[in-house]
Structure formats: C-alpha cells, structure tokens
Design a protein around this motif. Sequence first.
Motif, PDB file in Angstrom:
ATOM      1  N   PRO A  82       1.940  52.204  -6.042  1.00 35.58           N
ATOM      2  CA  PRO A  82       2.966  53.210  -6.350  1.00 35.58           C
ATOM      3  C   PRO A  82       4.182  52.567  -7.002  1.00 35.58           C
ATOM      4  N   MET A  83       4.679  53.173  -8.080  1.00 36.53           N
ATOM      5  CA  MET A  83       5.797  52.602  -8.831  1.00 36.53           C
ATOM      6  C   MET A  83       7.016  53.527  -8.889  1.00 36.53           C
ATOM      7  N   PHE A  84       6.787  54.803  -9.247  1.00 39.61           N
ATOM      8  CA  PHE A  84       7.881  55.749  -9.454  1.00 39.61           C
ATOM      9  C   PHE A  84       7.569  57.073  -8.768  1.00 39.61           C
ATOM     10  N   PHE A  85       8.618  57.850  -8.487  1.00 43.12           N
ATOM     11  CA  PHE A  85       8.379  59.208  -8.000  1.00 43.12           C
ATOM     12  C   PHE A  85       9.446  60.160  -8.512  1.00 43.12           C
ATOM     13  N   LEU A  86       9.068  61.422  -8.601  1.00 46.37           N
ATOM     14  CA  LEU A  86       9.975  62.518  -8.936  1.00 46.37           C
ATOM     15  C   LEU A  86       9.913  63.531  -7.809  1.00 46.37           C
ATOM     16  N   ASN A  87      11.033  64.159  -7.507  1.00 49.01           N
ATOM     17  CA  ASN A  87      11.007  65.189  -6.465  1.00 49.01           C
ATOM     18  C   ASN A  87      11.645  66.472  -6.964  1.00 49.01           C
ATOM     19  N   SER A  88      10.955  67.569  -6.735  1.00 45.92           N
ATOM     20  CA  SER A  88      11.493  68.884  -7.042  1.00 45.92           C
ATOM     21  C   SER A  88      11.874  69.561  -5.731  1.00 45.92           C
ATOM     22  N   LEU A  89      13.115  70.011  -5.649  1.00 41.54           N
ATOM     23  CA  LEU A  89      13.616  70.660  -4.442  1.00 41.54           C
ATOM     24  C   LEU A  89      13.764  72.148  -4.683  1.00 41.54           C
ATOM     25  N   PHE A  90      13.214  72.933  -3.760  1.00 38.97           N
ATOM     26  CA  PHE A  90      13.381  74.386  -3.784  1.00 38.97           C
ATOM     27  C   PHE A  90      14.188  74.734  -2.541  1.00 38.97           C
ATOM     28  N   LEU A  91      15.439  75.127  -2.752  1.00 37.88           N
ATOM     29  CA  LEU A  91      16.386  75.253  -1.645  1.00 37.88           C
ATOM     30  C   LEU A  91      16.718  76.714  -1.347  1.00 37.88           C
ATOM     31  N   PRO A  92      16.651  77.122  -0.084  1.00 39.31           N
ATOM     32  CA  PRO A  92      17.024  78.491   0.286  1.00 39.31           C
ATOM     33  C   PRO A  92      18.537  78.624   0.442  1.00 39.31           C
ATOM     34  N   ASP A 127      13.022  81.024  -1.392  1.00 40.22           N
ATOM     35  CA  ASP A 127      13.146  81.741  -0.125  1.00 40.22           C
ATOM     36  C   ASP A 127      12.992  80.817   1.073  1.00 40.22           C
ATOM     37  N   SER A 128      12.383  79.651   0.852  1.00 42.11           N
ATOM     38  CA  SER A 128      12.227  78.674   1.926  1.00 42.11           C
ATOM     39  C   SER A 128      12.373  77.279   1.347  1.00 42.11           C
ATOM     40  N   LEU A 129      12.519  76.294   2.211  1.00 39.50           N
ATOM     41  CA  LEU A 129      12.671  74.914   1.760  1.00 39.50           C
ATOM     42  C   LEU A 129      11.312  74.343   1.365  1.00 39.50           C
ATOM     43  N   ILE A 130      11.207  73.886   0.135  1.00 41.01           N
ATOM     44  CA  ILE A 130       9.977  73.281  -0.376  1.00 41.01           C
ATOM     45  C   ILE A 130      10.351  71.980  -1.072  1.00 41.01           C
ATOM     46  N   ILE A 131       9.579  70.929  -0.792  1.00 41.56           N
ATOM     47  CA  ILE A 131       9.754  69.658  -1.492  1.00 41.56           C
ATOM     48  C   ILE A 131       8.448  69.298  -2.162  1.00 41.56           C
ATOM     49  N   ASP A 132       8.495  69.153  -3.476  1.00 39.28           N
ATOM     50  CA  ASP A 132       7.307  68.771  -4.240  1.00 39.28           C
ATOM     51  C   ASP A 132       7.545  67.378  -4.827  1.00 39.28           C
ATOM     52  N   VAL A 133       6.669  66.447  -4.494  1.00 40.55           N
ATOM     53  CA  VAL A 133       6.832  65.061  -4.928  1.00 40.55           C
ATOM     54  C   VAL A 133       5.677  64.652  -5.835  1.00 40.55           C
ATOM     55  N   THR A 134       6.012  64.089  -6.968  1.00 42.76           N
ATOM     56  CA  THR A 134       5.030  63.509  -7.876  1.00 42.76           C
ATOM     57  C   THR A 134       5.205  61.997  -7.873  1.00 42.76           C
ATOM     58  N   VAL A 135       4.110  61.279  -7.666  1.00 48.72           N
ATOM     59  CA  VAL A 135       4.144  59.817  -7.630  1.00 48.72           C
ATOM     60  C   VAL A 135       3.323  59.265  -8.791  1.00 48.72           C
ATOM     61  N   ILE A 136       3.871  58.263  -9.448  1.00 45.25           N
ATOM     62  CA  ILE A 136       3.181  57.577 -10.534  1.00 45.25           C
ATOM     63  C   ILE A 136       2.875  56.153 -10.071  1.00 45.25           C
ATOM     64  N   GLY A 137       1.612  55.779 -10.168  1.00 50.94           N
ATOM     65  CA  GLY A 137       1.197  54.444  -9.764  1.00 50.94           C
ATOM     66  C   GLY A 137       0.580  53.677 -10.912  1.00 50.94           C
ATOM     67  N   GLU A 138       0.402  52.391 -10.691  1.00 48.25           N
ATOM     68  CA  GLU A 138      -0.170  51.512 -11.697  1.00 48.25           C
ATOM     69  C   GLU A 138      -1.428  50.846 -11.142  1.00 48.25           C
ATOM     70  N   LEU A 139      -2.456  50.795 -11.965  1.00 46.48           N
ATOM     71  CA  LEU A 139      -3.681  50.116 -11.574  1.00 46.48           C
ATOM     72  C   LEU A 139      -3.576  48.629 -11.874  1.00 46.48           C
TER      73      LEU A 139
END
Length: 327
Positions: A82-92, A127-139
Amino acid sequence: MLDEIYIESMIKKRFPLKSKRFSTEIGDDSAICKIKDNQIVVSCDSLVENIHFTRKKFTPEEISSRSLAVAVSDISAMGAIPMFFLNSLFLPRGITKKFVTRLFSGFKKTSKKFKISLIGGNISRSDSLIIDVTVIGELKKNKYKERGKCTNGDFIYVSGNIGDASLGLHILNKKRNNLQNIEERKLVEKYKNPNPKIKLGEFLGQLDYVSSMIDITDGLSIDLSRLINLNKNKLGAKVIWENIPKSKIAIKKPYEKHVEQYVLHGGDDYELMFTVNRKFYQKFERLAKIRKFRIFRIGEVVNGSKIILEMGGKNKILKPDGFIHKF
C-alpha cells in the motif's frame, strides 16, 4: 461552523505532504503519483453508519482507523504494498468540527503506522456518516496473487486467530462498555481496530509457490469458497477444526456454544488465507519461521465441489456462510 473549507484547511495542516512520489498537494483536482515501472493495485472500501459501526460504540478515531485498515487489507491480499489513499467523507447534519478533527487524527495515526500517504478525497453531505476509502498499492517485481488459482493438493493456511473479531462484535453488542475481562477487551479491540498483514502479504506476493490468496472479511467458510473458486474449478477443500487457530476464550463458557459460528462463519478478522503448492510447503514453513511470520496450516485443496470439515476425527460438509449484503 463546519464546512468543506474548514475541513480542507485542517487536512492540509495535518497532511502537509509533497514528495518525489506525490508531485501535487492535497486540494488540487487530482493527485499526480509516481509509481516507477511497476503495476499498481487499486481497491476501495466503505464503512456506513449503523451497518458497519455506530457512533455510540466507536470513537471518531476508531471509525477512521478501521476504514483505512480494511481497505489496506485488500491490497495486502493481492501481495502488493500500500502506498497512497484517498478518502471521501459523507457527513450528516450535526457533525461537529471536533468530531471531524478526531476522524483525521485517526487517519493520521493509522496512515503513519501503515506507512501510507493521504493524497486527496472528497466531502459531501449525507443522511448518515459514510467513509469511502480508496487505496493505491504497488506490486513488487509485478508479482501478485489472485483467488481461484490453486490446484488439487495445495495446502491451506491462515495468518492468525479466526473468529476473534466476530466474537468481539458479539461482546461489544452484549456487554456494551462493561468489559472487565482483559481477554474480552482484546477481542473487541480486534474487531474495532483490525491489523492488516502488510508485511506478510508483501512476502507471500513474491513466492511463486503461493498459488492463491484472500483476506478473511466475511467469514472463513464463505471466503474459503471464494479462494478456491468453489463450483467453478471443480475443487473443494478439507479443513481440520483442531488446526484452525482460535482464542482460548472462544472455547470457554459462555462462548463455547457458538464457537463454530464465530470461527467458521464470522467475519472481520482481516487475516490472510492462502494456498501453497504442497511440494514446497516444508521450504515455505521454514522460511516463514525464519521471517517470524505467524502462519497456520488448516487444511488442503481437494477434488470435488465441497468443503469438508473434520472435527474430532469425523467429517461433515461445511456449507459456505457469512456476511453478505442484502438489498
């Protein structure tokens, strides 16, 4: 007042990142990353309030830490780094600045632990708390592991105790905050704060005789069926109950009644499960021991489209079961 301007400013202060591998800064339209000449691995995962967690039983730090850990585990299950990550926050409505700041304290601590860098994300109202995380890895050397590549006779391994997280969730729901037993606290901690096997995943990813790999997310039985591609490859598996690593508390009262459910069908352990060509298993086990990796041989891949559980010397068919989203 909490708004996206405050959140972006707070993130830039906590993650003042700009390096040779990350050319831009957080806040631009996209992130520019350098990955040398290797292939990349990308995965995303979401935690949704009242499905994966509740704010009554999780601290903000635990919510964000868990969301990153489960996404990182998918990268490790491919044998990638794992190298990098992005997070999308959905906030109520009603979320405070303090709560969001603590969310990012969890991201900061956990990203430092995993040696992974935040490079961006998104914010929206929900309407509710949601956390979506995308991870980028290297082989490494462009080697990776998939599901369903095992063959008859391969040995099946897991990387640690199975059923702990499921039992921890049961204890969390049953006893709430009244956890006096240190063993119970450890089980709840494993559920709340999974520890993806990053180093082990990288190690396994480089071994040609490791044929398939998955992380145990939804339960051992259902993830085993996915690992061997049950019913498609005409392969099955035989698993020995006594060889499956489990906590001592799981086989004691009052939990012994449901220990099979926790171990065989409970999820959220985020341990790696993988297969090894039996011709190389002794070499593999010696090498794992030298590297001080915890690995447990629990069974083998067999012909036929069934999973057999051997318990106390007797065999029975184990039907895949576990957590499945239903809509």
